[in-house]
Design a protein around this motif. Structure first.
Motif, PDB file in Angstrom:
ATOM      1  N   ARG A 277       0.810  -1.212   0.000  1.00 30.30           N
ATOM      2  CA  ARG A 277       0.000   0.000   0.000  1.00 30.30           C
ATOM      3  C   ARG A 277       0.848   1.268   0.000  1.00 30.30           C
ATOM      4  O   ARG A 277       0.588   2.209  -0.764  1.00 30.30           O
ATOM      5  CB  ARG A 277      -0.928   0.004   1.217  1.00 30.30           C
ATOM      6  CG  ARG A 277      -1.715   1.306   1.362  1.00 30.30           C
ATOM      7  CD  ARG A 277      -2.460   1.322   2.680  1.00 30.30           C
ATOM      8  NE  ARG A 277      -3.598   0.421   2.622  1.00 30.30           N
ATOM      9  CZ  ARG A 277      -4.832   0.791   2.262  1.00 30.30           C
ATOM     10  NH1 ARG A 277      -5.058   2.049   1.904  1.00 30.30           N
ATOM     11  NH2 ARG A 277      -5.822  -0.060   2.247  1.00 30.30           N
ATOM     12  N   SER A 278       1.879   1.310   0.858  1.00 33.69           N
ATOM     13  CA  SER A 278       2.687   2.525   0.964  1.00 33.69           C
ATOM     14  C   SER A 278       3.391   2.846  -0.351  1.00 33.69           C
ATOM     15  O   SER A 278       3.492   4.017  -0.745  1.00 33.69           O
ATOM     16  CB  SER A 278       3.704   2.377   2.093  1.00 33.69           C
ATOM     17  OG  SER A 278       4.572   1.282   1.856  1.00 33.69           O
ATOM     18  N   THR A 279       3.847   1.819  -1.055  1.00 30.41           N
ATOM     19  CA  THR A 279       4.492   2.049  -2.347  1.00 30.41           C
ATOM     20  C   THR A 279       3.495   2.567  -3.373  1.00 30.41           C
ATOM     21  O   THR A 279       3.797   3.483  -4.157  1.00 30.41           O
ATOM     22  CB  THR A 279       5.142   0.761  -2.864  1.00 30.41           C
ATOM     23  OG1 THR A 279       6.007   0.227  -1.863  1.00 30.41           O
ATOM     24  CG2 THR A 279       5.952   1.027  -4.117  1.00 30.41           C
TER      25      THR A 279
ATOM     26  N   THR B 211       5.630   8.894   2.738  1.00 26.10           N
ATOM     27  CA  THR B 211       4.620   7.846   2.889  1.00 26.10           C
ATOM     28  C   THR B 211       5.027   6.847   3.963  1.00 26.10           C
ATOM     29  O   THR B 211       4.186   6.391   4.752  1.00 26.10           O
ATOM     30  CB  THR B 211       4.424   7.123   1.541  1.00 26.10           C
ATOM     31  OG1 THR B 211       4.108   8.086   0.523  1.00 26.10           O
ATOM     32  CG2 THR B 211       3.297   6.109   1.634  1.00 26.10           C
ATOM     33  N   ALA B 212       6.310   6.506   4.005  1.00 27.19           N
ATOM     34  CA  ALA B 212       6.795   5.590   5.039  1.00 27.19           C
ATOM     35  C   ALA B 212       6.645   6.209   6.425  1.00 27.19           C
ATOM     36  O   ALA B 212       6.305   5.523   7.404  1.00 27.19           O
ATOM     37  CB  ALA B 212       8.249   5.228   4.777  1.00 27.19           C
TER      38      ALA B 212
ATOM     39  N   HIS C  45       3.096   5.900   7.466  1.00 24.35           N
ATOM     40  CA  HIS C  45       2.834   4.495   7.829  1.00 24.35           C
ATOM     41  C   HIS C  45       3.299   4.202   9.258  1.00 24.35           C
ATOM     42  O   HIS C  45       2.567   3.585  10.056  1.00 24.35           O
ATOM     43  CB  HIS C  45       3.541   3.578   6.831  1.00 24.35           C
ATOM     44  CG  HIS C  45       3.412   2.124   7.152  1.00 24.35           C
ATOM     45  ND1 HIS C  45       2.272   1.398   6.882  1.00 24.35           N
ATOM     46  CD2 HIS C  45       4.284   1.248   7.740  1.00 24.35           C
ATOM     47  CE1 HIS C  45       2.437   0.149   7.273  1.00 24.35           C
ATOM     48  NE2 HIS C  45       3.655   0.031   7.799  1.00 24.35           N
TER      49      HIS C  45
ATOM     50  N   SER D 230       2.327  14.157  -1.169  1.00 24.66           N
ATOM     51  CA  SER D 230       2.474  12.777  -0.692  1.00 24.66           C
ATOM     52  C   SER D 230       1.974  12.637   0.744  1.00 24.66           C
ATOM     53  O   SER D 230       1.362  11.618   1.103  1.00 24.66           O
ATOM     54  CB  SER D 230       3.932  12.329  -0.791  1.00 24.66           C
ATOM     55  OG  SER D 230       4.780  13.196  -0.057  1.00 24.66           O
TER      56      SER D 230
ATOM     57  N   ALA E 294      -1.225  10.140   1.601  1.00 29.11           N
ATOM     58  CA  ALA E 294      -0.999   9.021   2.518  1.00 29.11           C
ATOM     59  C   ALA E 294      -1.811   9.185   3.800  1.00 29.11           C
ATOM     60  O   ALA E 294      -2.406   8.221   4.301  1.00 29.11           O
ATOM     61  CB  ALA E 294       0.485   8.910   2.839  1.00 29.11           C
TER      62      ALA E 294
ATOM     63  N   TYR F 274      -4.658   6.443   5.043  1.00 29.50           N
ATOM     64  CA  TYR F 274      -4.439   5.700   6.279  1.00 29.50           C
ATOM     65  C   TYR F 274      -5.515   6.023   7.321  1.00 29.50           C
ATOM     66  O   TYR F 274      -5.942   5.140   8.064  1.00 29.50           O
ATOM     67  CB  TYR F 274      -3.038   5.992   6.833  1.00 29.50           C
ATOM     68  CG  TYR F 274      -1.983   5.100   6.243  1.00 29.50           C
ATOM     69  CD1 TYR F 274      -1.806   3.788   6.689  1.00 29.50           C
ATOM     70  CD2 TYR F 274      -1.157   5.555   5.224  1.00 29.50           C
ATOM     71  CE1 TYR F 274      -0.845   2.955   6.134  1.00 29.50           C
ATOM     72  CE2 TYR F 274      -0.187   4.739   4.655  1.00 29.50           C
ATOM     73  CZ  TYR F 274      -0.037   3.441   5.120  1.00 29.50           C
ATOM     74  OH  TYR F 274       0.922   2.618   4.546  1.00 29.50           O
TER      75      TYR F 274
END
Length: 360
Positions: free
Chosen positions: A182-184, A256-257, A260, A346, A350, A354
């Motif tokens: 998902r994050s990618t 994005t990471a 997460h 981004s 994201a 989430y």
């Protein structure tokens, strides 16, 4: 009957130039290139020029002798025993009258060793992710060399080609390097949106600054070789967009990471809180990467800056206004702008997905 004869003569006359051109093309013999190793320096003289009589063993085993002449100040291209060089053979209509010249040092083995060391280091430290990142790099090179460059040379619209090619690079490199998760996917979408905005900004900036892509000798040579169908302004836009792409994927993946990890640490966070927290991280990325991008472009054009700085023929404002320098300025500004825009884009995408996933 006379009309028929006149028609035949006209047809033959129209075909004659084609026949001559075909014959000329058939007679043309292109230069031949060989790899060779210097086995012996037979003699050296230093008068008005530096002359070396050199024995070279070619890759096919043949030995030749070449008179290699350089200017006294050109010490860097003098050869020594065991040097590996590139030899040009200029054909002659008379057998045995071919001419040989040393064109350059053959440096591919050295580059191959450095590349191998780099790949080993990436795999040792990155392990599986290092291996997949190399696969992503291979995919990027494949798209550049197999899709973008051939289509532009064939005359397709450069901006359209580079945008579609960049989307392929984004998908291939990011999914290979970071996995199908998902994050990618969120990072890929963010990068694509930012890239679209960067393309619009680059188009407007290049046209507003009246840049035509003629700021480098390479561009002029490309047009001479490729013909008038190549759009130099479009090629300039391609370079700006591809250069921006190199930093966009880095920052979108990082943002994005971060989202997460923050979401996993505190799943109940609302969109506003999650977005605000990750933007603090993003500002740190902006502060470091903008400077990195400027230095990268400055390093690539460093000889050009030295040339203009050491010349007192023109005022500074004229130098900055020139095609060469203006292209680099616009390139840097567009890339930096795209980088700054990538952070909120981004982060927002994201954070939205989430928080929507958790129902916050």
């Amino acid at each position: 009957m006379n009309k028929v004869i006149v028609g035949i003569v006209a047809i033959i006359a129209s075909l004659a130039p084609l026949a001559v051109a075909a014959q000329t093309h058939a007679d043309y013999q292109p230069d031949e290139y060989y790899r060779g190793t210097v086995t012996n320096i037979i003699s050296e003289t230093t008068n008005d020029a530096y002359r070396q009589k050199v024995e070279i063993t070619l890759q096919n085993g043949n030995k030749i002798t070449i008179d290699h002449t350089t200017q006294p100040e050109e010490k860097r291209i003098r050869v020594a025993p065991n040097d590996r060089v590139i030899v040009i053979k200029i054909p002659s209509e008379t057998p045995g009258q071919e001419q040989f010249y040393i064109s350059d040092f053959y440096r591919m083995p050295s580059i191959a060793w450095f590349a191998a060391a780099f790949f080993v280091l990436v795999i040792l430290l990155g392990r599986w992710r290092g291996l997949t990142s190399i696969a992503g790099l291979a995919a990027t090179i494949a798209v550049l060399m197999g899709v973008i460059i051939p289509l532009i040379i064939k005359g397709y619209q450069p901006l359209f080609v580079v945008f579609i090619g960049s989307l392929l690079i984004i998908c291939a490199s990011m999914f290979f390097a970071h996995g199908f998760k998902r994050s990618t996917s969120l990072a890929v979408g963010s990068t694509a949106i930012t890239l679209a905005l960067a393309s619009v900004i680059a188009f407007v900036a290049v046209h507003a600054a009246r840049l035509f892509g003629t700021g480098s000798e390479e561009a002029m040579f490309v047009q001479i070789i490729g013909g008038a169908q190549l759009d130099l302004r479009g090629i300039l836009l391609c370079g700006i967009i591809i250069g921006s792409l190199g930093v966009l994927d880095d920052i979108t993946i990082a943002q994005t990471a971060a989202i997460h990890e923050l979401h996993d640490a505190k799943p109940g966070m609302k969109f506003r809180e999650l977005f605000t927290r990750v933007m603090r991280i993003g500002r740190e990325h902006i502060a470091s990467l903008v400077n990195t991008l400027v230095l990268a472009y400055a390093g690539a054009s460093f000889p050009l800056f030295l040339l203009f700085y050491s010349s007192d023929v023109q005022p500074l404002w004229v130098v900055l206004n020139s095609q060469q320098v203006s292209e680099e300025i616009v390139r840097t500004l567009v890339g930096s702008t795209a980088l700054v825009l990538a952070v909120p884009i981004s982060s927002a995408i994201a954070a939205y997905f989430y928080t929507k996933k958790s129902g916050a």
